[in-house]
Scaffold this active site. Structure first.
Site, PDB file in Angstrom:
ATOM      1  N   LYS A  50       0.832  -1.216   0.000  1.00 43.08           N
ATOM      2  CA  LYS A  50       0.000   0.000   0.000  1.00 43.08           C
ATOM      3  C   LYS A  50       0.863   1.261   0.000  1.00 43.08           C
ATOM      4  O   LYS A  50       0.777   2.107   0.885  1.00 43.08           O
ATOM      5  CB  LYS A  50      -0.963   0.009   1.178  1.00 43.08           C
TER       6      LYS A  50
HETATM    7  P1  5BU Z   1      -8.739 -11.233   6.277  1.00 45.51           P
HETATM    8  O1  5BU Z   1      -8.048 -11.994   7.327  1.00 45.51           O
HETATM    9  O2  5BU Z   1      -9.354 -12.113   5.175  1.00 45.51           O
HETATM   10  O3  5BU Z   1      -9.726 -10.223   6.851  1.00 45.51           O
HETATM   11  O4  5BU Z   1      -7.552 -10.409   5.559  1.00 45.51           O
HETATM   12  C1  5BU Z   1      -7.777  -9.498   4.541  1.00 45.51           C
HETATM   13  C2  5BU Z   1      -6.478  -8.996   3.981  1.00 45.51           C
HETATM   14  O5  5BU Z   1      -6.769  -8.090   2.904  1.00 45.51           O
HETATM   15  C3  5BU Z   1      -5.601  -8.236   4.950  1.00 45.51           C
HETATM   16  O6  5BU Z   1      -4.260  -8.526   4.594  1.00 45.51           O
HETATM   17  C4  5BU Z   1      -5.883  -6.780   4.683  1.00 45.51           C
HETATM   18  O7  5BU Z   1      -4.717  -6.006   4.874  1.00 45.51           O
HETATM   19  C5  5BU Z   1      -6.260  -6.801   3.220  1.00 45.51           C
HETATM   20  N1  5BU Z   1      -7.266  -5.779   2.856  1.00 45.51           N
HETATM   21  C6  5BU Z   1      -8.558  -5.793   3.326  1.00 45.51           C
HETATM   22  O8  5BU Z   1      -8.949  -6.628   4.101  1.00 45.51           O
HETATM   23  N2  5BU Z   1      -9.431  -4.831   2.926  1.00 45.51           N
HETATM   24  C7  5BU Z   1      -9.083  -3.858   2.072  1.00 45.51           C
HETATM   25  O9  5BU Z   1      -9.911  -3.026   1.710  1.00 45.51           O
HETATM   26  C8  5BU Z   1      -7.742  -3.868   1.610  1.00 45.51           C
HETATM   27  C9  5BU Z   1      -6.878  -4.831   1.994  1.00 45.51           C
HETATM   28 BR1  5BU Z   1      -7.235  -2.577   0.486  1.00 45.51          BR
END
Ligand code: 5BU
Length: 466
Positions: free
Chosen positions: A293
């Site tokens: 990012k």
């Molecule tokens: P999760 O454990 O499935 O909630 O992880 C989601 C990943 O995607 C995590 O690494 C966040 O940093 C990333 N992410 C997100 O969840 N939402 C967003 O809008 C963005 C990145 Br941009």
């Protein structure tokens, strides 16, 4: 139908504002008709009629100020304002860099209600942008009044965000008046009807077809890998120690086409981490994607990308980029680089209360579409299937939409994350899903990865015929 409406339809046809034939739309679709109301300002008698019709349409609405969306509807709103003694305000297209720097011109009080007039409604997109500007300035928006409704389900689209839509004439009104007057034959009228009665959404195309129109090698590589692996699952491997990282990656590697890292959360990062990561990527045929990012000025991100402890550019073929600092960040990251690398732009986020606006999203997409050589796609999210579809429709077929915030067993994490189901994400238009805790926090990450992979690929096959 009221006489005024009938006259309006015939007048618009006479001055060439309603055209029939074949027209290429911004979306890429070919329409059998085209409405262009920009020239009506030069016909005072038409404006007079429209103002009367608008006055009637506004009679039962509650509002303190009115506005028209520039350019076409602004002069209409100005006339109505005088006729109804209702103060006019308007939203600038660009905020001035000098003087007051105001976005909304005119006098109003915070908390007042603003009624918005526009000439046409198709997808509802420009209505949301207009409402957003007004709301940011402290006004409340309830009603929209449009001259012509040429949408498939404009009322529903606006209702999904709590707004009401009234329109003066519909496409059906136009067809019936022009048909009666023998100005339009039945066959063409039916073509127009069929066109309007299909939802405004592009079909989800197969990657195999999209590859044919994709020229950026880094984007081709993603599509080819998805096809080869028959997987559109990205694993978000957000664990803090090296042993767990490689343990999960070894088990889940066969199910994913890409792994997404946050390299700076690894506590015991050492020199052998990257060679091991590369080794597994090769063994299981997946791509490495660092969710860094980047968000700073070009010169800083260049160093953050290429230097420091992690030397991200050496090993991450794809990275995420915020566009808050403007287009030059792409030159900072990808300019004068010896290895092929590409970015995913953050167009929408899944976090509750995030500050990304509709206007910001549109501007991110505009930059991304200009820079396909180094922008493979976007990271995006949505409130529900329809919301994602509206967003997806703006993304070209030679770029990808990756969607995080997907979980089959949870709705959120108590820290602002908002989850969609796999089905909603893909049906809405995501090309691939990014799953973290749904897999990583499961007792059996390999089985969980298989479950997400199957759900996402089946859903994708169904919507795209892949
Ligand atoms: P999760 O454990 O499935 O909630 O992880 C989601 C990943 O995607 C995590 O690494 C966040 O940093 C990333 N992410 C997100 O969840 N939402 C967003 O809008 C963005 C990145 Br941009």
């Amino acid at each position: 139908m009221e006489n005024g409406k009938r006259t309006l339809i015939l007048d618009l046809h006479r001055i060439g504002a309603l055209k029939f034939g074949e027209f290429k739309l911004k979306s890429g679709a070919t329409s059998p008709f085209y409405i262009d109301l920009r020239s009506i300002i030069s016909y005072p008698e038409i404006i007079r009629n429209i103002v009367q019709l608008l006055k009637t349409a506004l009679a039962d609405k509650q509002f303190d100020v009115i506005t028209g969306i520039p350019y076409t509807a602004l002069p209409l709103a100005a006339q109505v304002s005088v006729e109804l003694d209702a103060p006019l305000v308007y939203q600038r297209k660009e905020v001035k860099a000098y003087g007051t720097g105001k976005l909304i011109e005119g006098h109003f009080e915070e908390g007042q209600t603003c009624l918005i007039i526009d000439d046409l409604i198709t997808t509802g997109e420009s209505k949301f942008e207009a409402a957003e500007g007004m709301e940011r300035a402290g006004l409340t928006v309830v009603d929209f009044v449009c001259l012509i409704d040429r949408s498939y389900n404009g009322q529903e689209i606006l209702a999904s965000k709590g707004y009401k839509l009234s329109s003066i004439i519909t496409v059906e009104d136009m067809l019936s008046v022009l048909g009666e007057q023998k100005l339009l034959d039945d066959k063409l009228a039916q073509k127009v009807r069929d066109f309007v009665n299909q939802p405004v959404e592009k079909p989800h195309l197969k990657f195999s077809d999209r590859l044919a129109v994709t020229t950026a090698p880094m984007t081709q590589k993603l599509m080819e890998t998805i096809l080869r692996k028959q997987s559109n699952l990205v694993l978000s491997l957000d664990v803090e120690d090296t042993a767990t990282f490689f343990d999960i990656l070894e088990k889940t590697g066969p199910e994913i086409f890409m792994v997404k890292t946050h390299i700076d959360i690894i506590k015991d990062f050492r020199g052998d981490f990257i060679p091991r990561l590369r080794g597994l990527a090769k063994k299981h045929d997946f791509i490495i994607f660092e969710d860094r990012k980047f968000a700073d000025i070009g010169s800083t991100v260049r160093k953050q990308f290429r230097s420091g402890v992690y030397k991200i550019a050496d090993w991450a073929e794809y990275v995420t980029v915020h566009m808050i600092a403007g287009e030059a960040i792409l030159d900072g990251l990808f300019g004068e680089l010896e290895v092929p690398r590409s970015g995913f732009l953050l167009a929408r986020m899944s976090a509750k209360g995030n500050l990304i606006s509709e206007t910001y999203t549109r501007q991110v997409l505009e930059i991304g579409k200009r820079r396909k050589e180094c922008v493979s796609g976007y990271i995006g999210h949505g409130a529900d299937v329809d919301d994602i579809k509206r967003f997806r429709n703006k993304i070209p077929q030679d770029q990808l939409l990756l969607m995080p915030g997907v979980n089959l067993d949870s709705k959120g994490d108590g820290l602002g994350q908002q989850y969609l189901t796999v089905e909603d994400a893909i049906t809405g238009g995501a090309d691939a899903i990014i799953v973290g805790r749904g897999i990583v926090a499961s007792k059996d990450p390999a089985a969980a990865a298989k479950r997400y992979r199957t759900a996402a690929w089946q859903a994708f096959k169904r919507v795209s015929d892949e």
